[in-house]
Motif scaffolding. Structure first.
Motif, PDB file in Angstrom:
ATOM      1  N   THR A  62      -5.233  -2.963 -41.907  1.00 17.63           N
ATOM      2  CA  THR A  62      -6.658  -3.019 -41.597  1.00 17.63           C
ATOM      3  C   THR A  62      -7.507  -2.937 -42.861  1.00 17.63           C
ATOM      4  O   THR A  62      -8.456  -3.703 -43.038  1.00 17.63           O
ATOM      5  CB  THR A  62      -7.050  -1.875 -40.649  1.00 17.63           C
ATOM      6  N   LEU A  63      -7.159  -2.012 -43.765  1.00 19.29           N
ATOM      7  CA  LEU A  63      -7.918  -1.861 -45.007  1.00 19.29           C
ATOM      8  C   LEU A  63      -7.826  -3.122 -45.862  1.00 19.29           C
ATOM      9  O   LEU A  63      -8.822  -3.571 -46.444  1.00 19.29           O
ATOM     10  CB  LEU A  63      -7.410  -0.650 -45.793  1.00 19.29           C
ATOM     11  N   PHE A 116     -11.858  -9.714 -46.208  1.00 23.95           N
ATOM     12  CA  PHE A 116     -12.983 -10.207 -45.399  1.00 23.95           C
ATOM     13  C   PHE A 116     -14.289 -10.098 -46.185  1.00 23.95           C
ATOM     14  O   PHE A 116     -15.028 -11.069 -46.325  1.00 23.95           O
ATOM     15  CB  PHE A 116     -13.057  -9.367 -44.125  1.00 23.95           C
ATOM     16  N   GLU A 117     -14.544  -8.919 -46.754  1.00 19.39           N
ATOM     17  CA  GLU A 117     -15.804  -8.711 -47.465  1.00 19.39           C
ATOM     18  C   GLU A 117     -15.822  -9.452 -48.798  1.00 19.39           C
ATOM     19  O   GLU A 117     -16.862 -10.007 -49.183  1.00 19.39           O
ATOM     20  CB  GLU A 117     -16.063  -7.218 -47.683  1.00 19.39           C
ATOM     21  N   THR A 121     -26.774 -13.250 -43.369  1.00 22.01           N
ATOM     22  CA  THR A 121     -25.721 -13.588 -42.413  1.00 22.01           C
ATOM     23  C   THR A 121     -24.428 -12.849 -42.709  1.00 22.01           C
ATOM     24  O   THR A 121     -23.825 -12.252 -41.810  1.00 22.01           O
ATOM     25  CB  THR A 121     -25.466 -15.109 -42.427  1.00 22.01           C
ATOM     26  N   ILE A 122     -24.000 -12.861 -43.978  1.00 23.79           N
ATOM     27  CA  ILE A 122     -22.758 -12.151 -44.298  1.00 23.79           C
ATOM     28  C   ILE A 122     -22.945 -10.643 -44.162  1.00 23.79           C
ATOM     29  O   ILE A 122     -22.018  -9.918 -43.815  1.00 23.79           O
ATOM     30  CB  ILE A 122     -22.234 -12.522 -45.699  1.00 23.79           C
ATOM     31  N   GLY A 123     -24.174 -10.164 -44.434  1.00 23.39           N
ATOM     32  CA  GLY A 123     -24.458  -8.741 -44.253  1.00 23.39           C
ATOM     33  C   GLY A 123     -24.276  -8.321 -42.810  1.00 23.39           C
ATOM     34  O   GLY A 123     -23.727  -7.251 -42.515  1.00 23.39           O
ATOM     35  N   TRP A 124     -24.737  -9.176 -41.890  1.00 26.90           N
ATOM     36  CA  TRP A 124     -24.577  -8.881 -40.463  1.00 26.90           C
ATOM     37  C   TRP A 124     -23.103  -8.863 -40.077  1.00 26.90           C
ATOM     38  O   TRP A 124     -22.656  -7.974 -39.343  1.00 26.90           O
ATOM     39  CB  TRP A 124     -25.332  -9.919 -39.638  1.00 26.90           C
ATOM     40  N   LEU A 125     -22.345  -9.824 -40.585  1.00 32.29           N
ATOM     41  CA  LEU A 125     -20.913  -9.871 -40.277  1.00 32.29           C
ATOM     42  C   LEU A 125     -20.199  -8.638 -40.813  1.00 32.29           C
ATOM     43  O   LEU A 125     -19.386  -8.020 -40.114  1.00 32.29           O
ATOM     44  CB  LEU A 125     -20.290 -11.136 -40.870  1.00 32.29           C
ATOM     45  N   ILE A 126     -20.509  -8.248 -42.052  1.00 31.69           N
ATOM     46  CA  ILE A 126     -19.863  -7.085 -42.647  1.00 31.69           C
ATOM     47  C   ILE A 126     -20.253  -5.805 -41.915  1.00 31.69           C
ATOM     48  O   ILE A 126     -19.427  -4.910 -41.716  1.00 31.69           O
ATOM     49  CB  ILE A 126     -20.217  -6.995 -44.144  1.00 31.69           C
ATOM     50  N   MET A 159     -11.891 -20.823 -43.244  1.00 33.66           N
ATOM     51  CA  MET A 159     -13.152 -20.671 -43.962  1.00 33.66           C
ATOM     52  C   MET A 159     -12.916 -20.024 -45.323  1.00 33.66           C
ATOM     53  O   MET A 159     -13.498 -20.445 -46.338  1.00 33.66           O
ATOM     54  CB  MET A 159     -14.134 -19.838 -43.142  1.00 33.66           C
ATOM     55  N   PHE A 160     -12.065 -19.007 -45.385  1.00 38.12           N
ATOM     56  CA  PHE A 160     -11.780 -18.333 -46.646  1.00 38.12           C
ATOM     57  C   PHE A 160     -11.099 -19.282 -47.631  1.00 38.12           C
ATOM     58  O   PHE A 160     -11.350 -19.231 -48.845  1.00 38.12           O
ATOM     59  CB  PHE A 160     -10.905 -17.107 -46.421  1.00 38.12           C
ATOM     60  N   LYS A 161     -10.227 -20.158 -47.114  1.00 46.99           N
ATOM     61  CA  LYS A 161      -9.557 -21.128 -47.972  1.00 46.99           C
ATOM     62  C   LYS A 161     -10.575 -22.088 -48.585  1.00 46.99           C
ATOM     63  O   LYS A 161     -10.488 -22.436 -49.769  1.00 46.99           O
ATOM     64  CB  LYS A 161      -8.520 -21.907 -47.159  1.00 46.99           C
TER      65      LYS A 161
END
Length: 232
Positions: free
Chosen positions: A17-18, A24-25, A134-139, A158-160
């Motif tokens: 998870t960590l 993710f962030e 937007t990314i702030g909301w996701l995080i 998306m990360f790729k």
């Protein structure tokens, strides 16, 4: 016979998870500067591509910009489309848990939220600001997002794309890892900028310097220990 390896998350259930949250962030943190860089490039290229005006060529960049670089605008649109699509998917999954007014800012813009292929704001700074919100909301909603395994494939694609664009358009404004610094505890040149859990039990990670050998952490401002090259 080679002994079988024990998965890390079998030893430490929280390890997976960590690690997922850090990834993710870190990836989402790349989006605002990337969007700004790509938008800036696309504006420059649009100006360079105008052929309906009489111009005196001075041999500068605007007159000789490579045509292939017009892909910056396409890259910006693709990255933004993926981010919006992912945010829509997240909202669809966690909406029952959200408060009525707890929705991402871009959800209020019907042209972006409902478009099949949305475009980032034409102004680079505005595009960066909207991406940052937007990314702030996701995080901020990572606790709700992390358990949804059905979104993993979408996120990884998306990360790729983010890693690819970061490699192609590595501008000065794009976030990147700093060179390792010498740790004041173990003496190894292994202090990197990393993410740890926030203070006072906050679920939102904070950016710090962390030694990859002994685990010692430093406030980012204090992590500027001399490099091994500087010491020698």
């Amino acid at each position: 016979m080679t002994p079988s390896l024990i998965p890390l998350d079998a030893i430490d259930p929280e390890a997976r998870t960590l690690e997922w949250r850090r990834s993710f962030e870190w990836h989402l943190d790349q989006v605002p500067p990337l969007i700004e860089t790509l938008s800036t490039l696309s504006i420059t290229l649009l100006r360079a591509s105008r052929v309906d005006q009489v111009k005196v060529s001075g041999g500068g960049y605007i007159d000789n910009v490579p045509v292939a670089d017009r892909g910056a605008g396409i890259d910006a649109d693709e990255l933004w489309t993926w981010l919006v699509a992912y945010t829509r998917a997240v909202v669809a999954w966690i909406e029952p848990q959200l408060q009525p007014d707890d929705r991402p800012t871009i959800a209020r813009d019907a042209r972006t939220w409902t478009a099949v292929a949305p475009h980032p704001d034409a102004d680079p700074l505005s595009a960066r600001r909207v991406a940052l919100l937007t990314i702030g909301w996701l995080i901020d909603h990572v606790d709700m997002i992390e358990p949804i395994r059905e979104l993993d494939a979408h996120a990884e694609t998306m990360f790729k794309l983010i890693r690819k664009l970061r490699g192609i358009h590595r501008g000065d404004s794009t976030a990147r890892r700093q060179r390792p610094r010498v740790c004041g505890v173990c003496g190894e040149c292994a202090v990197l900028i990393d993410w740890i859990d926030g203070s006072n039990g906050s679920p939102k990670p904070v950016q710090v310097g962390r030694c990859k050998v002994c685990g010692q952490t430093y406030a980012t401002a204090a992590a500027a220990a001399p490099t091994e090259k500087e010491i020698n």
